[in-house]
Design a protein around this motif. Structure first.
Motif, PDB file in Angstrom:
ATOM      1  N   GLU A 400     -42.724  96.603  39.815  1.00  0.00           N
ATOM      2  CA  GLU A 400     -43.107  97.710  40.678  1.00  0.00           C
ATOM      3  C   GLU A 400     -42.090  98.843  40.715  1.00  0.00           C
ATOM      4  O   GLU A 400     -42.420  99.953  41.152  1.00  0.00           O
ATOM      5  CB  GLU A 400     -43.314  97.194  42.107  1.00  0.00           C
ATOM      6  N   LEU A 401     -40.857  98.594  40.291  1.00  0.00           N
ATOM      7  CA  LEU A 401     -39.804  99.608  40.451  1.00  0.00           C
ATOM      8  C   LEU A 401     -40.127 100.936  39.777  1.00  0.00           C
ATOM      9  O   LEU A 401     -39.937 102.001  40.381  1.00  0.00           O
ATOM     10  CB  LEU A 401     -38.463  99.057  39.953  1.00  0.00           C
ATOM     11  N   PRO A 402     -40.610 100.957  38.521  1.00  0.00           N
ATOM     12  CA  PRO A 402     -40.937 102.261  37.939  1.00  0.00           C
ATOM     13  C   PRO A 402     -41.983 103.019  38.756  1.00  0.00           C
ATOM     14  O   PRO A 402     -41.851 104.235  38.986  1.00  0.00           O
ATOM     15  CB  PRO A 402     -41.457 101.905  36.539  1.00  0.00           C
ATOM     16  N   ARG A 403     -43.005 102.300  39.217  1.00  0.00           N
ATOM     17  CA  ARG A 403     -44.033 102.952  40.024  1.00  0.00           C
ATOM     18  C   ARG A 403     -43.473 103.449  41.352  1.00  0.00           C
ATOM     19  O   ARG A 403     -43.777 104.566  41.795  1.00  0.00           O
ATOM     20  CB  ARG A 403     -45.191 101.988  40.279  1.00  0.00           C
ATOM     21  N   LEU A 404     -42.649 102.643  42.007  1.00  0.00           N
ATOM     22  CA  LEU A 404     -42.076 103.040  43.291  1.00  0.00           C
ATOM     23  C   LEU A 404     -41.183 104.268  43.158  1.00  0.00           C
ATOM     24  O   LEU A 404     -41.179 105.150  44.027  1.00  0.00           O
ATOM     25  CB  LEU A 404     -41.291 101.873  43.893  1.00  0.00           C
ATOM     26  N   VAL A 405     -40.427 104.329  42.061  1.00  0.00           N
ATOM     27  CA  VAL A 405     -39.618 105.525  41.802  1.00  0.00           C
ATOM     28  C   VAL A 405     -40.527 106.749  41.675  1.00  0.00           C
ATOM     29  O   VAL A 405     -40.224 107.832  42.183  1.00  0.00           O
ATOM     30  CB  VAL A 405     -38.762 105.327  40.538  1.00  0.00           C
ATOM     31  N   GLY A 406     -41.652 106.576  40.994  1.00  0.00           N
ATOM     32  CA  GLY A 406     -42.579 107.677  40.809  1.00  0.00           C
ATOM     33  C   GLY A 406     -43.283 108.114  42.074  1.00  0.00           C
ATOM     34  O   GLY A 406     -43.866 109.212  42.114  1.00  0.00           O
ATOM     35  N   GLU A 407     -43.251 107.290  43.119  1.00  0.00           N
ATOM     36  CA  GLU A 407     -43.906 107.635  44.373  1.00  0.00           C
ATOM     37  C   GLU A 407     -43.001 108.359  45.358  1.00  0.00           C
ATOM     38  O   GLU A 407     -43.449 108.778  46.431  1.00  0.00           O
ATOM     39  CB  GLU A 407     -44.480 106.374  45.019  1.00  0.00           C
ATOM     40  N   VAL A 408     -41.732 108.498  45.031  1.00  0.00           N
ATOM     41  CA  VAL A 408     -40.821 109.258  45.907  1.00  0.00           C
ATOM     42  C   VAL A 408     -41.265 110.721  45.923  1.00  0.00           C
ATOM     43  O   VAL A 408     -41.531 111.314  44.877  1.00  0.00           O
ATOM     44  CB  VAL A 408     -39.368 109.137  45.410  1.00  0.00           C
ATOM     45  N   THR A 409     -41.350 111.291  47.105  1.00  0.00           N
ATOM     46  CA  THR A 409     -41.858 112.651  47.252  1.00  0.00           C
ATOM     47  C   THR A 409     -40.735 113.677  47.284  1.00  0.00           C
ATOM     48  O   THR A 409     -39.569 113.347  47.549  1.00  0.00           O
ATOM     49  CB  THR A 409     -42.666 112.794  48.539  1.00  0.00           C
ATOM     50  N   GLU A 410     -41.107 114.927  47.041  1.00  0.00           N
ATOM     51  CA  GLU A 410     -40.143 116.010  47.147  1.00  0.00           C
ATOM     52  C   GLU A 410     -39.565 116.082  48.558  1.00  0.00           C
ATOM     53  O   GLU A 410     -38.357 116.314  48.731  1.00  0.00           O
ATOM     54  CB  GLU A 410     -40.790 117.342  46.798  1.00  0.00           C
ATOM     55  N   GLU A 411     -40.396 115.868  49.572  1.00  0.00           N
ATOM     56  CA  GLU A 411     -39.919 115.930  50.945  1.00  0.00           C
ATOM     57  C   GLU A 411     -38.855 114.863  51.202  1.00  0.00           C
ATOM     58  O   GLU A 411     -37.863 115.109  51.906  1.00  0.00           O
ATOM     59  CB  GLU A 411     -41.094 115.748  51.912  1.00  0.00           C
TER      60      GLU A 411
END
Length: 436
Positions: A400-411
């Motif tokens: 899940e780590l690659p996906r979770l990194v990709g879900e971090v938002t600009e905010e």
């Protein structure tokens, strides 16, 4: 408008978990694509766990685990692994110590036998202890005392940002502490921390799960059961005022400075923590990153920039408390104050104005690439799963780590940048060559 998040898929490495009657946790991940296996054993003991007055003991004990066992003479482990066409090593971290082998698949049982054998009891003798004390002292000479920027910043900055002994002491160790270590202390350390209930065994690669399970039970099932010790609470308060110090490195040719800020708990606040992991990459990874573009290319006030989470550089193998760390090497006569002011300016600008078009997606794609590459090899996968099981009870989080990194938002990234204030910063400056 906020930049869109990267859409990075999860990987699908299979994960099988079970626990032996003696408390040993086991993680298996079959991958039949190549006839190789990675075997890792991780013990929940690291630099933060070593007793006061025995700095460097966790690392010293790692060395002792390679000096034979009650059943095998010294160097037997080396011969058996290398004779099978494999490689092996171990390493000491803040929160764990690992031992691992990478071998042809038909040598799996040999690796399991060797790891189980030394889990029962390494050969802790006065001769082995004195020999390995000398080896570790030579490591310190080579890697710290006789090297420019030796120990910078992981040894030199931690006592500035932290106050308690577990977090602030020298993990490589002092010569006095190492030389006064005793065999009885080594035996006690083994009995306390190298318990089956304090360890995780991970195997990844060309395995049949049923056969591998039977081999694990055959070799580890009769290891004496000892429970994991109570883990101390290593937490300590955040900084309320800026801390800054310096020291002279007579071997360093140029000045340098490193700064650290405390970050959220990596285990209990994954989303909050990941925002800082992404922020470090936005600031420092690649020629287009914020601080490289500003400090190296435009202002030319530094010659290099680095940024990462944790003092040892891997954001996913550390518990709380930990830090976001930035380090800079300056040209001769460089102005450290100017560099720190510029970092503050760039953090303020990022917090106020946000990211440019595509900046977040580009950074997240690069981070996902690194994560996928690091676990593509079966040994990297075994090590990562073992640590994730040890610290979180979630070896499948690797997927899940690659996906979770990709879900971090600009905010989230902007909010993290806003928290890196000077009053929460600890910095250490390297003064080169004895210059005042």
């Amino acid at each position: 408008m906020a930049a869109r998040r990267s859409r990075i898929p999860a990987t699908k490495y299979p994960v099988e978990r079970f626990t032996l009657d003696n408390g040993l946790r086991v993680v298996l991940s079959p991958d039949r694509s190549a006839p190789v296996v990675g075997v890792a054993v991780v013990y929940d003991v690291g630099i933060r766990s070593e007793p006061e007055g025995r700095t460097g003991f966790a690392h010293l004990f790692e060395h002792l685990m390679f000096q034979g066992s009650e059943n095998l003479e010294k160097l037997a482990h080396f011969r058996h692994v290398q004779g099978s066409g494999g490689t092996f090593n171990g390493s000491t971290h803040l929160d764990y110590t690992d031992y691992y082998e990478y071998l042809p698949a038909n040598a799996l049982e040999r690796a399991l036998f060797l790891e189980a054998d030394r889990m029962r009891g390494p050969r802790l003798t006065e001769e082995n202890l004195r020999n390995q004390v000398d080896v570790v002292k030579e490591e310190i000479r080579v890697n710290v005392l006789n090297r420019p920027y030796g120990g910078f910043p992981w040894l030199t900055l931690s006592p500035v940002v932290f106050d308690t002994y577990p977090n602030a002491h020298d993990g490589y160790g002092s010569f006095d502490d190492l030389e006064s270590a005793t065999v009885d202390e080594a035996v006690d350390f083994f009995q306390r921390f190298y318990a089956s209930g304090n360890a995780v065994l991970s195997v990844s690669g060309d395995i049949d799960v049923a056969e591998a399970t039977a081999l694990v039970e055959r070799h580890f099932g009769d290891v004496p059961a000892r429970p994991a010790p109570d883990r101390p609470d290593f937490r300590e308060p955040d900084l309320s005022a800026e801390r800054r110090t310096s020291y002279t490195d007579k071997l360093a040719p140029m000045p340098a400075v490193a700064s650290a800020w405390r970050v959220p708990d990596p285990i209990t606040d994954v989303a909050g923590y990941l925002a800082y992991v992404v922020l470090a990459e936005v600031l420092t990874d690649g020629d287009a990153s914020r601080l490289v573009e500003r400090l190296v290319q435009r202002d030319r006030t530094v010659t290099s920039v680095g940024g990462y989470l944790g003092f040892m550089g891997d954001p996913f193998d550390v518990r709380d408390p930990t830090v976001l760390l930035l380090q800079h090497h300056l040209p001769p006569g460089g102005d450290v104050d100017r560099v720190l002011r510029t970092v503050d300016e760039e953090l303020d600008r990022l917090a106020a104005d946000g990211l440019t078009e595509g900046e977040l997606a580009r950074t997240q794609a690069r981070m996902a690439t690194h994560l996928l590459r690091d676990t593509d090899a079966v040994l990297g996968r075994a090590l990562r799963m073992a640590v994730l099981e040890q610290q979180r009870g979630e070896p499948g989080l690797l997927n899940e780590l690659p996906r979770l990194v990709g879900e971090v938002t600009e905010e989230q990234v902007r909010a993290a940048a806003a928290m890196l204030r000077p009053e929460r910063r600890a910095s250490i400056e390297v003064i080169p060559g004895g210059a005042r």
